[in-house]
Design a protein around this motif. Sequence first.
Motif, PDB file in Angstrom:
ATOM      1  N   ASP A   1     -25.074   4.692 -40.562  1.00  9.47           N
ATOM      2  CA  ASP A   1     -24.395   5.995 -40.519  1.00  9.47           C
ATOM      3  C   ASP A   1     -22.878   5.838 -40.615  1.00  9.47           C
ATOM      4  OD1 ASP A   1     -26.812   7.266 -40.260  1.00  9.47           O
ATOM      5  OD2 ASP A   1     -26.753   7.332 -38.074  1.00  9.47           O
ATOM      6  N   ALA A   2     -22.358   4.771 -40.000  1.00  9.56           N
ATOM      7  CA  ALA A   2     -20.915   4.540 -40.041  1.00  9.56           C
ATOM      8  C   ALA A   2     -20.442   4.281 -41.470  1.00  9.56           C
ATOM      9  CB  ALA A   2     -20.558   3.360 -39.137  1.00  9.56           C
TER      10      ALA A   2
ATOM     11  N   LEU B   1      -9.846   4.713 -29.128  1.00  6.85           N
ATOM     12  CA  LEU B   1     -10.839   5.229 -28.189  1.00  6.85           C
ATOM     13  C   LEU B   1     -12.247   5.101 -28.755  1.00  6.85           C
ATOM     14  CD1 LEU B   1     -11.525   6.794 -25.558  1.00  6.85           C
ATOM     15  CD2 LEU B   1     -11.278   8.892 -26.906  1.00  6.85           C
ATOM     16  N   VAL B   2     -12.452   5.545 -29.983  1.00  5.23           N
ATOM     17  CA  VAL B   2     -13.810   5.519 -30.545  1.00  5.23           C
ATOM     18  C   VAL B   2     -14.241   4.110 -30.915  1.00  5.23           C
ATOM     19  CG1 VAL B   2     -13.678   7.887 -31.372  1.00  5.23           C
ATOM     20  CG2 VAL B   2     -12.924   6.033 -32.869  1.00  5.23           C
ATOM     21  N   ALA B   3     -13.263   3.198 -31.079  1.00  5.91           N
ATOM     22  CA  ALA B   3     -13.621   1.819 -31.399  1.00  5.91           C
ATOM     23  C   ALA B   3     -14.104   1.061 -30.168  1.00  5.91           C
ATOM     24  CB  ALA B   3     -12.425   1.102 -32.028  1.00  5.91           C
ATOM     25  N   PHE B   4     -13.621   1.453 -28.983  1.00  5.50           N
ATOM     26  CA  PHE B   4     -14.032   0.782 -27.743  1.00  5.50           C
ATOM     27  C   PHE B   4     -14.345   1.815 -26.667  1.00  5.50           C
ATOM     28  CE2 PHE B   4     -10.854  -1.776 -29.961  1.00  5.50           C
ATOM     29  CZ  PHE B   4     -11.586  -2.931 -30.208  1.00  5.50           C
TER      30      PHE B   4
ATOM     31  N   LEU C   1     -17.060   5.710 -34.369  1.00  6.27           N
ATOM     32  CA  LEU C   1     -17.915   6.014 -33.220  1.00  6.27           C
ATOM     33  C   LEU C   1     -19.356   5.589 -33.497  1.00  6.27           C
ATOM     34  CD1 LEU C   1     -17.908   7.307 -30.401  1.00  6.27           C
ATOM     35  CD2 LEU C   1     -18.500   9.471 -31.493  1.00  6.27           C
ATOM     36  N   TYR C   2     -19.843   5.901 -34.695  1.00  7.77           N
ATOM     37  CA  TYR C   2     -21.180   5.431 -35.083  1.00  7.77           C
ATOM     38  C   TYR C   2     -21.261   3.910 -35.013  1.00  7.77           C
ATOM     39  CZ  TYR C   2     -22.823   9.974 -36.889  1.00  7.77           C
ATOM     40  OH  TYR C   2     -23.238  11.269 -37.012  1.00  7.77           O
TER      41      TYR C   2
END
Length: 710
Positions: free
Chosen positions: A369-370, A332-335, A360-361
């Motif tokens: 930040d990631a 989910l957070v990757a796409f 997510l970043y």
Amino acid sequence: MVTSSSRKKVIQIHVVGVDRWEVVKEVPVLQDPVALAVDGTSLCVATWDRYLLCDIQSGSSEKLFPHNHNRQHVIVTSVGQGEFLLNGPESLGMFVMKTGICQRPPLQWPQDVLAARVCFPYILTLQPHVLSVYSMLDQQHKQTVSLSGAKGLLSTSDGVLVFTERDIFSLRLVPFEDQIQALVEHERVEEALLLLNGVQNHHPLDSYKELQKATTCRAGFVCFQREAFSEAREFFIKGELDPREMIHLYPDMQSCLCEDFQSQFDQVNKSRDLQVLWQADRNTFHRYLVFLGDFLRAVRSTGRGLKHSMEVDCALLRLYIELEDNENLQQLVAFPDGCTLNHCVPVLEEHNRFFALGSLYQTHGKHNDAIKTWVKIADGFYKDPSCSDVYGHIVWTLSQLKDRDTMWKFADWTLQRNQKVGVEIFIKCPPDDRVETQDVLAFLEKYPLALLMYLEFLINDLNSEERHHSRLALTYVTQTLRGEEETESDLRATRGKLQQLLWESKFYDVSTVYERVGSTNLHIEKAILLSRTGKHSQALQMLVHQERDLQAAEAYCSRVAQGQDSQSRQGLLLILLQIYLSSEDLASAAVDLLNNNPLLFAAEKVIQLLPDSWSVHLVSHFLVGSLRETFHHRQMARLQKALAQVELLRHKLNWVPASKAKFRLDKEQKCKVCQKDLAEPQFARNLNGNALIFMASYLRVWQIATGRNL
């Protein structure tokens, strides 16, 4: 107007005007008409013992089926659209089309039915003390109204009038929307949907679609409360339920919704409080959470889901955290489509999902930040077991990153942690977006192992230019000389790669590399470099006397002679033999060299080199093998000579009869072998009668006899 006359046994069709009416057609019947009903140009008539179908325009009639009812219980009524309802045999209400066929199952009703009327989609039957309501859609009894002294029924636009001995009652049809909603509220979902489909043609298209969606969603909520999640999911999707309605049911998810959201199904949803369920039965509540995930994933790519992508994705993020579904959370957070940082970052931090936070970043373009978040996980500042190889993920991300500033910022940290893995940030780059080679080489100067692997990549994978071959060789030398910093197996592997490069590469600078290894004890490498300059004697001297590796010396001879004729290897082995013979300590090595390779030495040259003190027995194995080889070669030469002589005799045998024939030579005639003019008196002739220059003919015979080309 249609009337019947029992006296004349006819059906009369009248035209009614303002001041008069007249008969325009009469349809004769064989028996007295008892009852009739009209639908358009179709007429259904009941006589005292059967039912008939008549066409008003053509006057034709068709018998249907007989009956045994008295006049009071004969029923004929129009259903509409060319269909009639008749009181058939065995107390069956029969539906008959104007074509004479039945398209509906018969309706089972009581024997003492006095009258029947259609109030779509219901059939109302009247008995002396009861009014019964049946559905035309499923032929089931739906309602009963008690009466006293009932006499008759009359259809109206919105219901029926019921006549009794003393009163007249008006019964009106409840609006379909109210009927359907009541059925859903009583959890009679199948009946509600059946009724909905049945009244489709009696509603405007737009209002029917809205009614269908609302009813389907309500049916879904009923299944939802029963924990029939598969059916509920299908109903919600078919009814295009706003996904926010489902999110609204879960107390912990309501923070994902906008403040101005108002549920359209509050009255429906009050029957089950999920907050109470969460406290009372966690297992059941877990199943409801799983259903929410299935539903939101199913609608995420639909029009409804895309319209409210922020609410859907934020709810899914909270849901995956609650269910500890790390795989789906990472996807989910990757796409993401709508995972906003303002909402999701605090949630991920609160639940220690730092790896997902970094992803997510990354998706939102905050590469610095990631990477910084993942580095803190790798360094132990954050605890998040959801990813077993955070460091590997950092390396892969940096290798694919187009943001060069961020890549260089974390390159030092990556290589300081593990040079062997960290160098992949330069090696695994996309082919069309590689980092400048010279920048990488300058950066890797302080990371020798990474530099070595990068140079190997340049040469082995990218077929890089010559200067990198020399640099790789020098790097191998440097790595080999740091023996105390390497394990024995790693040291052997590095020397093996160095030797392979020196043997196989044609692009390194021999003098530069030799200058580097000249003062070291890397004698095998120095010998390989000497072989590149043709100094084989010096190379073998080094392998024998300095390296003291006789097997390496013999392997040297074999490697250098690869791809050359046998004379080259014989010459190298002869040099090695001379080196052995020059030292008394290596006499046994010389004997072994001769005895192990008797076919590679010429006996006459070896005998001249052997010391006088050696006995024949000492080199008997060599002598026997060498003599056998010499004898074999001589015998083979004799055999080839004999075969050539036989071939020559065969040609002479053919030549003798051919030489007795006349042969004419013309001016400027050409030889068939060399295509030159026959300018001399000497010539030859082949079997085909063609003239050949004598020397060309001789050469051809020589080729045939020897099997070789000049």
